[in-house]
Design a protein around this motif. Sequence first.
Motif, short mmCIF file in Angstrom:
data_model
loop_
_atom_site.label_atom_id
_atom_site.label_comp_id
_atom_site.label_asym_id
_atom_site.label_seq_id
_atom_site.Cartn_x
_atom_site.Cartn_y
_atom_site.Cartn_z
N LEU A 12 5.15 -3.12 11.80
CA LEU A 12 5.05 -3.66 10.21
C LEU A 12 4.09 -2.85 9.28
O LEU A 12 4.55 -2.51 8.34
CB LEU A 12 4.68 -5.10 10.16
N GLY A 13 2.87 -2.81 9.91
CA GLY A 13 2.01 -2.13 8.83
C GLY A 13 2.38 -0.56 8.84
O GLY A 13 2.38 0.05 7.74
N LEU A 14 2.78 0.10 9.83
CA LEU A 14 3.28 1.42 9.88
C LEU A 14 4.63 1.56 8.81
O LEU A 14 4.52 2.37 7.78
CB LEU A 14 3.81 1.91 11.08
N THR A 61 5.47 -0.54 6.10
CA THR A 61 4.90 -0.89 5.00
C THR A 61 4.21 0.36 4.29
O THR A 61 4.55 0.78 3.14
CB THR A 61 4.30 -2.10 4.66
N PHE A 62 3.38 0.95 5.20
CA PHE A 62 2.39 1.89 4.71
C PHE A 62 3.10 3.21 4.11
O PHE A 62 3.23 3.70 3.07
CB PHE A 62 1.51 2.32 5.75
N PHE A 107 6.46 3.22 3.30
CA PHE A 107 7.18 2.66 2.26
C PHE A 107 6.30 3.05 0.84
O PHE A 107 7.05 3.41 -0.15
CB PHE A 107 7.88 1.41 2.25
N LEU A 108 5.24 2.41 0.92
CA LEU A 108 4.46 2.79 -0.39
C LEU A 108 4.30 4.17 -0.51
O LEU A 108 4.19 4.57 -1.77
CB LEU A 108 3.11 2.19 -0.37
N LEU A 109 4.12 4.99 0.55
CA LEU A 109 3.82 6.38 0.44
C LEU A 109 5.09 7.43 -0.09
O LEU A 109 5.09 7.96 -0.97
CB LEU A 109 3.52 6.87 1.93
N VAL A 131 11.45 -3.46 4.19
CA VAL A 131 11.34 -2.72 3.08
C VAL A 131 12.43 -2.10 2.59
O VAL A 131 12.62 -1.47 2.02
CB VAL A 131 10.49 -1.68 3.50
#
Lengths: 229, 365, 236
Positions: free
Chosen positions: C73-75, C77-78, C80-82, C165
Amino acid sequence: MTFLDELSRFLGSENVRAQILANLLDHCYLALLPLVFGAVLAIAAGWLGRGRRRVRGVLFVLSNLLYTIPSLALFMVIPGIIGTKFTSSANVVVGLTVYTTALLVRPVLDALDAVPPHVVASATALGYRPARRFFAVELPLAVPVLAAGVRVASVSNISLVSVGALIGTGGLGVLFTDGFQRVYFAPIVVGIVLTLLLALVVDLLLVALRRSLTPWDRAAPGKAEVSAA
Amino acid sequence: MGIEFRGVTKKYPDGTVAVDDLSLTVEDGTITVLVGPSGCGKTTSLRMINRMIEPTAGTVLLDGQDIRESDPAVLRRGIGYVIQHAGLFPHRTVLGNVATVPLLSGWDRRKARQRAAELLETVGLPAELGRRYPAQLSGGQQQRVGVARALAADAPVLLMDEPFSAVDPVVRQGLQDELLRLQARLGKTIVFVTHDIDEAIRLGDKVAVLRVGGRLAQYGTPADVLRHPVDDFVAGFVGKDRGYRGLSFLSAEGVRVEDVPTIRVGSAPDVVEPHWRLAVNDEGEPRGWLPPDSTVDGELAESDLVAGGSLYRQGDPIRGALDAALSSPAGLGVVVDEGGKAIGVVTAHQVLDVIEGHPEGVGGA
Amino acid sequence: MIPELVDWVSDPANWQGTDGVPARVLQHAGYVALALLIAAAIAVPLGLFVGHTRRGAVVLVGSGNAIRALPTLGLVTFLFLLFTDSFVAALIGLVVLGVPPILAGTYAGIQAVDHDVVDAAEGMGMRGGQRLWRIEVPIALPLILGGVRNAVLQLVATAAVAAYVGLGGLGRYLFDGLANFDYGEVTAGAILTALLAVILDLVIAAVQRALVPKGVRIATAGRRAAGPAATEEVVA
């Protein structure tokens, strides 16, 4: 604003730090409790299936099947089976217990079956009753494999607990949903780093625990390295 | 096809010298055994012949030609190669394994498989093993397949790196016999590596003893090495029993074969006699000994007999005659002819007289 | 929960169109297949190289372990923001998580090939490429495909998470259902995702069975059995 500024501002708030600590503690128990439950269940399964081919077969098929189910799906099916609420953290604990057990059943059974028959026979000859012999002789000899499986399960559990944030349970995963909703890198990066650190620390602790439990096996890792070279 | 090492040295980057200035000629059509303790560079020397290892100095010549002039892969297809655990390809059938080099060399599939089938027979394996996989064979069978695979391309040169050391002694002896039988027929140039001096003596036309550090200590016929070791290292390596082993190279000419009273199994001996009698079957083959003063009820059965010692085949080296005499319960070594029929006996005393009177003597120092 | 599930499943509207079950299943399987291809294209050559040359094995094992600890999940979302694009972010995330199992399987497979076998192949005059493709890869195949199997499980699971996402596929039912308090939809989505994983796993297991050379299978089975498979012949 650079990312480092963003990060220091995020971590500068005492509220945020307290919140992160609470998330970290939640994460620990959500990941580690299933580890204990799973190990106990796998040992129980080992007791049941040891030496019985058909029980073994059923246990293997079942554990393979359960291990195949994606985590998010498992967390969301469990309420329908045990009647918990969708957002209950019990779903995560049960789900991860299922994974841990599934992961450990095979190595535990293999290890128990690999205990040399002469060791079991001599323990019986010394007057051990079956139950006592299991805990005093057979199980300790299975500890090295059990420990190896528990290490894999702990890494995987610590990584998977975050998914629980999607159904509203606590843990470091909250930092990811938070960062996503606020389009904010800092919590996500903090969450990832803390998850990795937690996995590393728990792994080191498990190695230490394993060493203290199996003093007779201390030479084994060295031997393995030699044969691998 | 002869092989020549000319001043060959192999030095590794860490400074270890595996082979030090080796000069050696392997004659065409002979078995040359490289023998020595571990670390003596015997395997390294062998692997320099097919360019699995390149020398740091010196030249290896194959049939008078510097091997560096050939493409390594092509060179290797013309040299049979057998290693310790056979190294069979687990995903290919026995036939597929044996056909590997012919196929690599561009033979058509049918011809290659036919050749492979012939070779199974050559190495003494039943044809139906051809469809099996290596995992379904015993260790001895795997080694035979390894030898067949090395023979497949009809290479004039065969390199064998401790090929029989991973199988049990009984199987090993069978494989050694088989190799000698094959060699008598095929006349290959074979370079054979072993750490076992007995194997070296048994198989080699010539034996090269190497010492740690990759230096050649002695090169000669097995009899030579046993009788006249050049120094303490070689003497120590060939071992304490070398005097006895040396008898393997001494002819038994002069040993007198004496008559022995015999008795047929199944006959009814009506007299008791005060000496040992050799029991034989209807074909005249020895079955055992009847001790002096024995009485037998009715017909003589094998259960009445004392088991005999080893048999000495007429014409074999004198070692066999001595062993037959020493291992016999009667102190009489049974001599048999080519067909296995008992023709008489020898005593240890006589054999020793012949050995002592031999012009070459036995053993060295 | 059960009545809601039955309601959802028996509603024909849920089986048609771009939001219908068949379309979502295909979409989900499509993400998995695409990511698997890219991951394999990266991991197999790299694993062959490292397994063959033993260069960089330590780095490989270490980074493999680190990625296994990486929270999906961290990967996602990260990323996606990028990249601010669900598909690109999810695909990169899937590839990142799909590479380590295939890499580990390929590396382990090549490494496990008996050294004597490779030595014999070289001594018989096989060139580097012939050794790799005719000897090492076929023998390593069971472990390579084992790695692919693990990767597929990881990908099915991660694709479901990536619906958070905005990715399509079966994960949509989970998040849309949660948002609308439609627990029938959530449960149906979870069951469908689990079924897809189980079925894909069975398919790959079948492929594995079909592709592994028979001799390798026998050799593996023989090693697993208690004693040596063949008894020693007597040549006395």
